[in-house]
Design an enzyme around this catalytic site. Structure first.
Site, mmCIF file in Angstrom:
data_model
loop_
_atom_site.group_PDB
_atom_site.id
_atom_site.type_symbol
_atom_site.label_atom_id
_atom_site.label_comp_id
_atom_site.label_asym_id
_atom_site.label_seq_id
_atom_site.Cartn_x
_atom_site.Cartn_y
_atom_site.Cartn_z
ATOM 1 N N GLU A 173 42.141 43.144 32.490
ATOM 2 C CA GLU A 173 43.152 42.160 31.921
ATOM 3 C C GLU A 173 44.308 42.709 31.032
ATOM 4 O O GLU A 173 44.687 42.419 29.959
ATOM 5 C CB GLU A 173 42.123 41.164 30.805
ATOM 6 C CG GLU A 173 41.193 40.333 31.684
ATOM 7 C CD GLU A 173 40.596 39.534 30.751
ATOM 8 O OE1 GLU A 173 40.716 39.236 29.468
ATOM 9 O OE2 GLU A 173 39.899 38.327 31.285
ATOM 10 N N GLU A 292 35.197 38.064 36.609
ATOM 11 C CA GLU A 292 34.590 37.515 35.596
ATOM 12 C C GLU A 292 34.806 35.943 35.755
ATOM 13 O O GLU A 292 35.890 35.410 35.874
ATOM 14 C CB GLU A 292 35.316 37.923 34.286
ATOM 15 C CG GLU A 292 35.295 39.266 33.688
ATOM 16 C CD GLU A 292 35.935 39.659 32.394
ATOM 17 O OE1 GLU A 292 35.833 38.520 31.796
ATOM 18 O OE2 GLU A 292 36.368 40.824 32.272
#
Ligand code: AHR
Length: 501
Positions: A173, A292
């Site tokens: 991220e 995720e």
């Protein structure tokens, strides 16, 4: 009653199902590692401190690949802290989650745990506080057979054979403001490419995932994917996607809109990846690693920093989401969506595995149990095998937005598997599957329904089996047709096996 008519044919296939679609995620966060998978001194702990009850549940869940060690954690992690003699390992501040990291569990323990859980590891390198040097050293430590400083260091730690970790994530991220060492797309694209080059030079057999956006609503979504892939198109095999479904828990059907968004998100990332390929006239296809995904509803905060607790606690209770029957329907529906994109989604990791947003929960010193979302995942991983079939729904498709379905066929066992979510809260559904072109008759092998009259019902330590699959009855199977009658708010899975002559 909603009725719908679906045509399937054994020869009209979408794609093989990569078994890595049924992955999970273990992060050094909250109690996922400590008192989750690892709890020395627990009555169920083995000689390495791994909880045997959690190992058994992980196998039952059917998780195939597990991403590690983060997540946000990895962006401040020094992997060297977690290898070698445990007594010599340093305690560190984990700035991602505001906790104290004891490092009594690290790379080699995770590999041992994976072998015991019969799981493939997927590692992430730190591209937050560190860079290409750390990345190449980590790959050398893990994967080089021996005769170099770092591979011999691993051997001196008791691991003679290389770990042969095939799947690696290039950071986590990196586009997000909450990430340690966040970057803009051009900086990250270049760093990911340079890290990839040295990692591949160290071990050319590895497969690399570049970071996509942290989620679809990021302002830079799609431009980020384009810029990053434009830089590391040659080196990357995958681009990552992350999603945590959010909705107001009530009895409405709003939560199902998450499935339409998920579907669009996947199609958009495929389009961007293929646009980058087109600019190069390249036949290469970047695959998607949805590394995720889960529901995150009740323990969500506006900013991740609001989750931090004062005093640098060790493995505090962090986002221990208690999942409901409604969440289980959504997770079952999302699995259907992922399967229907199996031609491009080759890796997916339910995040996380234990306690933190976990399908498995534990109590320190106490029991382990299955959350509601455990069940659709375990059933799908076990029964949806082989290839995903292309399904054609009749004209009523637009009138049945609450119905989500998928069919898989495993030629090696001739097993056909049908998955259907009836998301309508008050309407039953009848689904007729027309089995054209199968040339064989089926009988029901097994059939399960996940349904609870109270959508907010949950499994707890005291009552771990409130929401569990029940046998699905009333299935009609004739020579060329299977008819399913489905309750409102139900997720269903039916495995059909060849009728013996
Ligand atoms: O899974 C919890 C966190 O959610 C992960 O650390 C991060 O990657 C995401 O924002």
């Amino acid at each position: 009653m909603t009725t719908a008519h679906v045509v399937i044919d054994r020869d009209f296939t979408l794609s093989d199902i990569d078994r890595r679609l049924f992955g999970a995620f273990v992060e050094h966060m909250g109690r996922c590692v400590y008192t989750g998978i690892f709890e020395p001194g627990h009555p169920q702990a083995d000689e390495q401190g791994f909880r045997k009850d959690v190992l058994a549940l992980t196998r039952e869940l059917g998780a195939t690949i597990v991403r590690y060690p983060g997540g946000n954690f990895v962006s401040g992690y020094d992997w060297e802290d977690g290898v070698g003699p445990v007594e010599a390992r340093p305690k560190r501040l984990d700035l991602a989650w505001g906790t104290l990291e004891p490092n009594t569990f690290g790379t080699n323990e995770f590999i041992d745990w994976c072998r015991k859980a019969e799981i493939e590891p997927m590692f992430a390198v730190n591209l937050g506080t560190r860079g290409i040097d750390d990345a190449r050293r980590f790959v050398e430590y893990c994967n080089h057979p021996g005769g170099t400083m770092l591979s011999d260091l691993r051997r001196s730690h008791g691991y003679e054979q290389p770990h042969r970790i095939k799947y690696w994530c290039l950071g986590n991220e990196v586009d997000a403001s909450w990430q340690i060492g966040a970057k803009r797309a051009p900086e990250y694209g270049l760093l990911a490419q340079e890290a990839a080059k040295v990692m591949l030079a160290t071990d050319p057999t590895i497969k690399l995932t570049a970071c996509g956006s942290s989620y679809r609503a990021m302002e830079t979504f799609a431009r980020w994917e384009y810029e990053v892939l434009d830089r590391c198109f040659k080196e990357a095999d995958f681009i990552s996607l992350h999603t945590y479904f959010d909705y107001k828990p009530d009895t409405s059907e709003d939560y199902l809109s998450n499935l339409a968004v998920l579907d669009a998100y996947i199609s958009e990332v495929v389009a961007v990846a293929d646009a980058v390929a087109a600019t190069r006239r390249s036949p290469k296809r970047i695959m998607l690693a949805f590394d995720e995904w889960n529901g995150w509803v009740r323990t969500r905060t506006r900013g991740l920093e609001q989750l931090l607790q004062p005093g640098w606690p060790e493995h505090p209770r962090l986002v221990e989401e208690v999942y409901t029957a409604q969440d289980a329907l959504l997770i079952g529906g999302a699995l259907i969506t992922l399967l229907n994109h199996a031609d491009r989604v080759k890796v997916a990791c339910l995040a996380q595995l234990v306690n933190v947003l976990g399908p498995i929960m534990t109590e320190p010193g106490g029991p382990a149990w299955r959350q509601t979302i455990f069940h659709p995942f375990a059933l799908t991983s076990r029964l949806a095998r082989g290839k995903v079939l292309r399904t054609a729904i009749g004209e009523e498709a637009n009138e049945t937005p609450h119905l989500h379905h998928c069919a898989t066929y495993d030629a090696s066992s001739s097993q056909l598997c049908l998955l259907v979510l009836n998301g309508s809260v008050d309407g039953e559904a009848e689904l007729k599957f027309d089995l054209r072109g199968f040339g064989q008759a089926f009988v029901v092998g097994e059939a399960h329904e996940l349904h609870h009259p109270d959508l907010q019902a949950a499994n707890t330590k005291e009552q771990p089996d409130t929401v569990v699959p029940q046998p699905l009855s009333g299935i009609e199977v004739s020579e060329h047709r299977v008819t399913l009658r489905l309750k409102p708010s139900s997720w269903n899975i039916v495995a059909l096996v060849p009728r013996q002559q």
